[in-house]
Design a protein around this motif. Structure first.
Motif, PDB file in Angstrom:
ATOM      1  N   SER A  66       0.882  -1.473   0.207  1.00 37.52           N
ATOM      2  CA  SER A  66       0.162  -0.301  -0.070  1.00 37.52           C
ATOM      3  C   SER A  66       0.900   1.374   0.196  1.00 37.52           C
ATOM      4  O   SER A  66       0.636   2.425  -0.915  1.00 37.52           O
ATOM      5  CB  SER A  66      -0.465  -0.201   1.374  1.00 37.52           C
ATOM      6  N   GLU A  67       2.076   1.229   1.181  1.00 35.78           N
ATOM      7  CA  GLU A  67       3.168   2.738   0.938  1.00 35.78           C
ATOM      8  C   GLU A  67       3.680   2.173  -0.587  1.00 35.78           C
ATOM      9  O   GLU A  67       3.623   3.556  -1.239  1.00 35.78           O
ATOM     10  CB  GLU A  67       3.581   2.500   2.074  1.00 35.78           C
ATOM     11  N   LEU A 109       0.765   3.597  -3.308  1.00 35.18           N
ATOM     12  CA  LEU A 109       0.728   5.056  -2.950  1.00 35.18           C
ATOM     13  C   LEU A 109       1.583   5.958  -3.242  1.00 35.18           C
ATOM     14  O   LEU A 109       0.465   6.982  -3.502  1.00 35.18           O
ATOM     15  CB  LEU A 109       0.760   5.376  -1.331  1.00 35.18           C
ATOM     16  N   MET A 139      -5.798   0.752  -4.586  1.00 32.64           N
ATOM     17  CA  MET A 139      -5.018   0.714  -3.195  1.00 32.64           C
ATOM     18  C   MET A 139      -6.029  -0.057  -2.081  1.00 32.64           C
ATOM     19  O   MET A 139      -5.830  -0.457  -1.681  1.00 32.64           O
ATOM     20  CB  MET A 139      -5.342   2.279  -2.596  1.00 32.64           C
TER      21      MET A 139
END
Length: 850
Positions: free
Chosen positions: A475-476, A479, A488
């Motif tokens: 996710s990081e 993102l 996401m």
């Protein structure tokens, strides 16, 4: 603003917990999770932001949190417990450590260990891969065992790079500045009370290096840094990055590491009794030791005998191209004024490290290390064999099997790599002190007493922890890449906790073949997308920034991971480091490794996985060639080598797919009525039982100590007596033998062919004639072994007895050869130099056969 300086300001620490500072500056915390918890509990979020670095954490933590902890009875009880353990560890009673118990007569002779990188913890990114992790684990275990040990290396301000991967799958390298004020490092202080600064000469200038001190439990690391005044700007960058720059940068770094490292120890008042060169980067250190002795009055040949007597070299690279070499022109520039300080000519200086594979001579760091050390080893049994073949040219006439390069198989530091949940399980069933006995195979018989359900439940906990970590990480990553809400949400659900999860995490060097599993894409699609028995693969790893083919492999894996066919079934986690490795080696179900045999010197990631209960699925290379027993994992391919790389890839990929489809996947998904895969757990237990003791760092460091360090120390003491009299005598004797050897004539009498009944013997006679050699200067041996076709391997060696000097001046020898078993044998007769001070009988590389 333009930064002139940087300092770290710490908050006022409540007296009751003031030793948090002391603990932060000893990396003992890096392998004691209860110590790290003291910091994490204060502020979990900040602990993550600080990169698990307690020094940086303490500089940023809010004072009210410290005050709160100082008045929290639960926290204080935890604090007191940790500090009690720390004090007991740092101040053992007399004879409590393994080294003190085993070698009480030795005292504390210092063992100096030189390495270009040390992988101690993710908070200190001064490592790139397996070599650094091994060095860090070696230091930790030396501390645990109580060895009188120091490490020497570099404290790289920019360390190794931080990896990011673009939307296209391209690796990008970023170098984050490591601020030493926020690192668990302090300036090293010499006996005079001043900070230690050393200097070395480079072409047209002098370069300086500050020495930093890192405490790793009971042992100390001394790491150098050239980012100091009065160095010129480009010299201040010399130690900035690990494995960066061109050949000039590399030779400069290795001069500072080897020559500067010796000078650093001298400035600190440390006189090692044994020296360990871990890979060839630090090989210049023995030139510097020779220079010191030449200045004191010895000749170069005498000095090299002294230096070799207490020096060990460990080679880690099984391919010639992976060993550092420098052109003669470059060596001329950097050492043009140095060989005169050794009392030798340019030609002699070059000959000490001469390496020529047919494209012209070069100055080889591995050759230099082998020629100036008395002990040598590879890092697995197979790697020892490969190394003996690869460097056989240094011992001409000696069979590859007898080349004096031994082997000690690598291991892993158990406390650093065991998952906390697995550790708790082992404490319950193996005993609270199981880590003290990890290298004792008898301990691991009790692994069968652990209920399958208990081991499986703990494994599922670790698997779920890995999945949560991977989802956060993905996710990081995405993102940052600017993905939309739909994408996401996909990452928050990615990875199925019930699916067979395969881990592949290591350097993306081409010989490791990261994309081998994709060789038949359609077949792999069927495997991973089977709705009844799904499979998912987690990849992680960095390629060297200058390794285009390695970076291309990352790009290929990333593209597969984002394709419709493999989305969610293949993932790539960017920026592989020690922290990520801990999740992977304890959370996946199966550890995959498929290098091109025999290019994996050892490998240790699979050892960490096995310690945590993961079966390995690997090519029979490196440590797995010794570790695999048919019941603790699976092998890829055959126990052999190929001349055609494409044929090897094809054979290994077919083996990989077939083993997955027919053995691994069915076993994983075979569950009993209790929903527990008992056959799979039997493999997990066998992996733990067989691998945890045999491939532990405790076993490895004990072996280094017993087989190398202690003999080095003892030999060094002998050779130093009476102002190095033994070295002077030995150097003179070697020179005489080398001159006379060409004139040695050897001939023999004995049965050349025929048949024997078991119990019968062959009477052998041999004669040697040599001017300027005495019978005690050489030994005559009969060697024999099993004969196959026209080949024979030396399996037995018998010295012949000197009988008399004949009237013609020759020396007569006799032996009655009685084969101990039936079969076809071949035998030969040879002469070798003989002297009680030789480290081994092939040390001089001289041999004469009948």
């Amino acid at each position: 603003m333009k930064v002139f300086g940087r300092v770290t300001v710490f908050p006022i620490m409540p007296a009751r917990i003031s030793r948090l500072y002391e603990l932060a500056y000893n990396l003992w915390w890096s392998w004691h999770p209860e110590a790290r918890a003291l910091y994490r509990k204060l502020d979990p979020g900040l602990w993550e932001e600080a990169g698990h670095n307690p020094v940086r954490f303490l500089s940023e933590v809010q004072p009210p949190l410290l005050e709160q902890a100082a008045n929290d009875a639960v926290y204080l009880a935890h604090y007191d417990s940790v500090l009690r353990d720390f004090d007991h560890y740092m101040h053992p009673v007399a004879g409590e450590t393994w080294f003190a118990r085993t070698y009480p007569e030795m005292g504390n002779p210092v063992i100096a260990y030189f390495s270009a990188e040390f992988g101690l913890h993710e908070a200190l990114p001064i490592y790139s891969g397996g070599l650094g992790i091994l060095s860090g684990d070696h230091c930790k275990e030396a501390s645990d065992l109580g060895l009188p040990f120091v490490g020497v290396g570099f404290l790289y301000p920019q360390g190794y790079f931080r990896q990011t991967v673009t939307r296209e799958g391209a690796q990008e390298a970023y170098y984050d500045k490591l601020h030493f004020s926020e690192a668990p490092a302090l300036a090293a202080i010499g006996p005079d009370g001043n900070e230690v600064m050393v200097q070395v000469e480079l072409p047209g200038r002098r370069i300086y290096a500050r020495v930093w001190k890192l405490q790793v439990g009971r042992i100390t690391l001394y790491l150098m840094d050239t980012d100091v005044a009065p160095n010129a700007p480009h010299d201040r960058e010399l130690s900035a990055r690990l494995y960066g720059g061109d050949r000039e940068m590399r030779i400069s770094q290795e001069i500072v590491l080897g020559i500067g490292g010796v000078r650093a120890l001298r400035a600190l008042g440390i006189t090692p009794a044994a020296w360990h060169i871990n890979e060839g980067h630090a090989a210049f250190l023995n030139l510097e030791r020779c220079r010191e002795l030449v200045v004191s009055g010895l000749s170069f040949n005498e000095a090299r005998e002294v230096v070799a007597a207490n020096s060990l070299f460990t080679t880690h690279t099984p391919v010639p191209a992976g060993n550092d070499t420098f052109s003669y022109d470059l060596v001329d520039r950097y050492f043009g004024s140095y060989w005169s300080q050794l009392g030798i000519s340019r030609e002699q200086f070059m000959e000490v490290a001469r390496e020529d594979h047919g494209w012209g001579p070069t100055y080889g760091m591995t050759v230099l290390a082998l020629n100036l050390t008395g002990y040598h080893n590879g890092v697995s049994a197979l790697h020892g064999e490969v190394s003996r073949r690869m460097w056989q040219f240094l011992w001409p006439g000696v069979d590859a099997d007898e080349v004096p390069i031994d082997s000690i198989t690598n291991g892993v530091h158990t406390p650093s790599w065991i998952a906390p949940e697995i550790d708790a399980l082992f404490r319950r069933y193996l005993g609270e002190d199981w880590q003290d006995h990890v290298d004792e195979p008898a301990l691991w018989k009790a692994i069968t007493e652990i209920p399958d359900e208990a081991l499986w439940q703990v494994h599922l906990e670790r698997k779920n922890t890995l999945i949560e970590y991977a989802r956060r990480h993905l996710s990081e990553h995405h993102l940052r890449l600017g993905e939309g809400a739909f994408q996401m949400a996909e990452f928050e659900r990615m990875l199925n906790p019930d699916a067979l999860t395969i881990g592949f995490a290591r350097r993306f060097a081409t010989y490791k073949r990261a994309t081998l599993i994709f060789r038949d894409v359609e077949r792999l699609k069927r495997i991973v997308n089977n709705p009844e028995r799904p499979v998912q693969i987690i990849f992680a790893g960095k390629a060297h920034p200058a390794d285009g083919p390695g970076k291309a492999l990352i790009e290929q894996v990333y593209h597969f991971s984002r394709s419709d066919a493999f989305r969610g079934k293949v993932i790539f986690l960017e920026n592989y480091d020690i922290n990520m490795a801990r999740y992977l080696v304890s959370g996946t179900d199966l550890w995959l490794n498929n290098p091109i045999r025999p290019h994996e010197a050892s490998g240790t990631s699979g050892q960490k996985a096995a310690l945590n209960g993961q079966p390995n699925f690997s090519v029979l290379d490196g440590w797995w060639a010794e570790g695999f027993n048919g019941k603790n994992g699976w092998a890829i391919g055959e126990d052999r080598e190929y001349h055609d790389a494409n044929a090897q890839d094809e054979a290994d990929s077919l083996s990989l797919y077939q083993t997955l489809e027919e053995l691994i996947i069915p076993t994983f998904y075979e569950q009993g009525a209790d929903s527990v895969p008992h056959r799979w757990i039997a493999l997990m237990k066998e992996a733990i039982r067989t691998c945890a003791p045999t491939f532990s760092m405790k076993r490895m460091v004990k072996e280094y100590t017993t087989r190398f360090y202690v003999p080095e120390i003892q030999q060094g003491l002998r050779i130093e007596q009476n102002r190095y009299e033994q070295a002077r005598v030995l150097a003179s004797w070697k020179e005489q033998v080398r001159k006379a050897w060409a004139g040695l004539e050897l001939y023999a009498e004995g049965r050349r062919e025929g048949q024997l009944s078991l119990g019968e013997s062959i009477d052998m006679r041999a004669w040697a004639r040599a001017d300027n050699l005495r019978p005690e200067d050489f030994t005559i041996e009969v060697v024999y072994g099993e004969a196959k076709d026209d080949q024979a391997t030396i399996q037995h060696t018998l010295p012949m007895e000197f009988i008399k000097r004949e009237l013609d001046g020759s020396f007569r020898y006799e032996l009655r050869l009685r084969p101990p078993a039936s079969g076809s044998i071949a035998y030969g007769v040879r002469a070798l130099p003989n002297h009680p001070a030789l480290a081994n009988k092939h040390e001089m590389g001289l041999i004469r056969w009948v």
